[in-house]
Design an enzyme around this catalytic site. Structure first.
Site, PDB file in Angstrom:
ATOM      1  N   ASP A   1       0.824  -1.209   0.000  1.00  0.00           N
ATOM      2  CA  ASP A   1       0.000   0.000   0.000  1.00  0.00           C
ATOM      3  C   ASP A   1       0.855   1.254   0.000  1.00  0.00           C
ATOM      4  OD1 ASP A   1       0.939  -0.469   2.562  1.00  0.00           O
ATOM      5  OD2 ASP A   1      -1.013  -0.398   3.538  1.00  0.00           O
TER       6      ASP A   1
ATOM      7  N   ASP B   1       6.974   4.060   3.212  1.00  0.00           N
ATOM      8  CA  ASP B   1       7.199   5.306   3.937  1.00  0.00           C
ATOM      9  C   ASP B   1       8.711   5.451   4.147  1.00  0.00           C
ATOM     10  OD1 ASP B   1       7.310   7.312   5.884  1.00  0.00           O
ATOM     11  OD2 ASP B   1       5.485   6.684   6.875  1.00  0.00           O
TER      12      ASP B   1
ATOM     13  N   LYS C   1       6.426   7.935   0.069  1.00  0.00           N
ATOM     14  CA  LYS C   1       6.696   9.261   0.655  1.00  0.00           C
ATOM     15  C   LYS C   1       8.189   9.524   0.479  1.00  0.00           C
ATOM     16  CE  LYS C   1       3.182   8.931   4.286  1.00  0.00           C
ATOM     17  NZ  LYS C   1       2.999   8.790   5.747  1.00  0.00           N
TER      18      LYS C   1
ATOM     19  N   PHE D   1       0.679  12.025   7.237  1.00  0.00           N
ATOM     20  CA  PHE D   1      -0.072  10.793   7.480  1.00  0.00           C
ATOM     21  C   PHE D   1      -1.353  10.767   6.643  1.00  0.00           C
ATOM     22  CE2 PHE D   1      -2.562   7.700   9.826  1.00  0.00           C
ATOM     23  CZ  PHE D   1      -1.614   6.711   9.990  1.00  0.00           C
TER      24      PHE D   1
ATOM     25  N   ASP E   1      -4.886   2.631   7.308  1.00  0.00           N
ATOM     26  CA  ASP E   1      -5.632   2.857   8.539  1.00  0.00           C
ATOM     27  C   ASP E   1      -4.952   3.876   9.456  1.00  0.00           C
ATOM     28  OD1 ASP E   1      -3.444   1.041   9.239  1.00  0.00           O
ATOM     29  OD2 ASP E   1      -4.410   0.964  11.195  1.00  0.00           O
TER      30      ASP E   1
ATOM     31  N   ARG F   1      -9.760   2.083   6.776  1.00  0.00           N
ATOM     32  CA  ARG F   1      -9.318   1.335   5.593  1.00  0.00           C
ATOM     33  C   ARG F   1     -10.364   1.312   4.485  1.00  0.00           C
ATOM     34  NH1 ARG F   1      -4.631  -1.351   7.066  1.00  0.00           N
ATOM     35  NH2 ARG F   1      -4.523  -2.172   9.181  1.00  0.00           N
TER      36      ARG F   1
HETATM   37  P1  IMP Z   1       7.842   1.935   6.514  1.00  0.00           P
HETATM   38  O1  IMP Z   1       8.540   0.744   7.076  1.00  0.00           O
HETATM   39  O2  IMP Z   1       8.217   3.214   7.247  1.00  0.00           O
HETATM   40  O3  IMP Z   1       8.033   2.102   5.020  1.00  0.00           O
HETATM   41  O4  IMP Z   1       6.314   1.782   6.825  1.00  0.00           O
HETATM   42  C1  IMP Z   1       5.493   1.010   6.063  1.00  0.00           C
HETATM   43  C2  IMP Z   1       4.164   0.714   6.746  1.00  0.00           C
HETATM   44  O5  IMP Z   1       3.775   1.765   7.657  1.00  0.00           O
HETATM   45  C3  IMP Z   1       3.076   0.665   5.713  1.00  0.00           C
HETATM   46  O6  IMP Z   1       2.939  -0.632   5.195  1.00  0.00           O
HETATM   47  C4  IMP Z   1       1.865   1.119   6.478  1.00  0.00           C
HETATM   48  O7  IMP Z   1       1.279   0.026   7.140  1.00  0.00           O
HETATM   49  C5  IMP Z   1       2.403   2.062   7.531  1.00  0.00           C
HETATM   50  N1  IMP Z   1       2.265   3.483   7.116  1.00  0.00           N
HETATM   51  C6  IMP Z   1       3.255   4.308   6.709  1.00  0.00           C
HETATM   52  N2  IMP Z   1       2.781   5.533   6.424  1.00  0.00           N
HETATM   53  C7  IMP Z   1       1.437   5.482   6.647  1.00  0.00           C
HETATM   54  C8  IMP Z   1       0.360   6.454   6.512  1.00  0.00           C
HETATM   55  O8  IMP Z   1       0.551   7.629   6.130  1.00  0.00           O
HETATM   56  N3  IMP Z   1      -0.876   6.001   6.834  1.00  0.00           N
HETATM   57  C9  IMP Z   1      -1.120   4.726   7.253  1.00  0.00           C
HETATM   58  N4  IMP Z   1      -0.172   3.799   7.394  1.00  0.00           N
HETATM   59  C10 IMP Z   1       1.105   4.175   7.087  1.00  0.00           C
END
Ligand code: IMP
Length: 181
Positions: free
Chosen positions: A106, A109, A137, A158, A165, A171
């Site tokens: 999805d 980040d 992002k 966010f 979610d 969701r």
């Molecule tokens: P990462 O490891 O920082 O890339 O985070 C990835 C996970 O964090 C994603 O699969 C989402 O479940 C959650 N996540 C990151 N940013 C958001 C957001 O803006 N809204 C909701 N969930 C997020």
């Protein structure tokens, strides 16, 4: 209703991408993927639960390719002090050794979750791992790998909706909403 501010688990969110904008992003990503794999061995799609199930359902139908899809959950937890961090993929029903894999996510980040998953897929012997993420992002990204197919690059704020979610809620919103500043 489309166009209005919503409240999810006590936080306010403003509309960011409409259903039709999301659908056009999904269509473009599907076209990119089709052209990459044209005439080649097709990948297994790995849908990362929980958030990617909405994107994966739309992408799979837009792809119009004869592909298998598996739904996986990535679990990472602290083991005993001597083991350090242990990670594991739950839900895989077939070995990935020698296979091409397209991870469907999805949102990427910081990219840390995906980095660990890719390590694990490589450890399992996947022949090729590519990534399709509905959202990224770029300002937050700390990975040193490529996200091959991206629906939309977002500012470092966010978001909820379209599978994403806040505290387990939001969701099912068909549009993407961004946290109101
Ligand atoms: P990462 O490891 O920082 O890339 O985070 C990835 C996970 O964090 C994603 O699969 C989402 O479940 C959650 N996540 C990151 N940013 C958001 C957001 O803006 N809204 C909701 N969930 C997020």
């Amino acid at each position: 209703m489309e166009g209005e501010t919503v409240e999810v688990a006590g936080l306010k969110f403003t509309p960011y991408l409409s259903q039709s904008q999301i659908a056009s992003r999904v269509g473009r990503v599907a076209a990119e993927i089709r052209s990459y794999y044209a005439g080649q061995e097709l990948p297994i799609l790995l849908c990362m639960l929980n958030g990617a199930f909405v994107f994966a359902a739309d992408l799979l139908r837009a792809l119009q390719m004869e592909v298998e899809i598996e739904f996986i959950r990535y679990s990472s937890y602290q083991g005993t002090a001597s083991c350090g961090e242990v990670s594991e993929i739950l839900g895989l029903r077939q070995p990935l050794r020698g296979k091409r894999v397209l991870v469907v996510e999805d949102i990427v980040d910081s990219g840390l979750t995906m980095a660990r998953l890719m390590q694990e897929l490589e450890r399992q012997g996947a022949k090729e791992v590519r990534i399709a993420a509905m959202f990224t992002k770029p300002e937050a990204f700390r990975g040193n790998y490529t996200v091959h197919h991206v629906g939309e690059e977002l500012p470092n704020r966010f978001v909820v909706g379209y599978g994403l979610d806040y505290n387990g809620l939001g969701r099912g919103l068909p549009e993407l909403y961004i946290r109101t500043e």
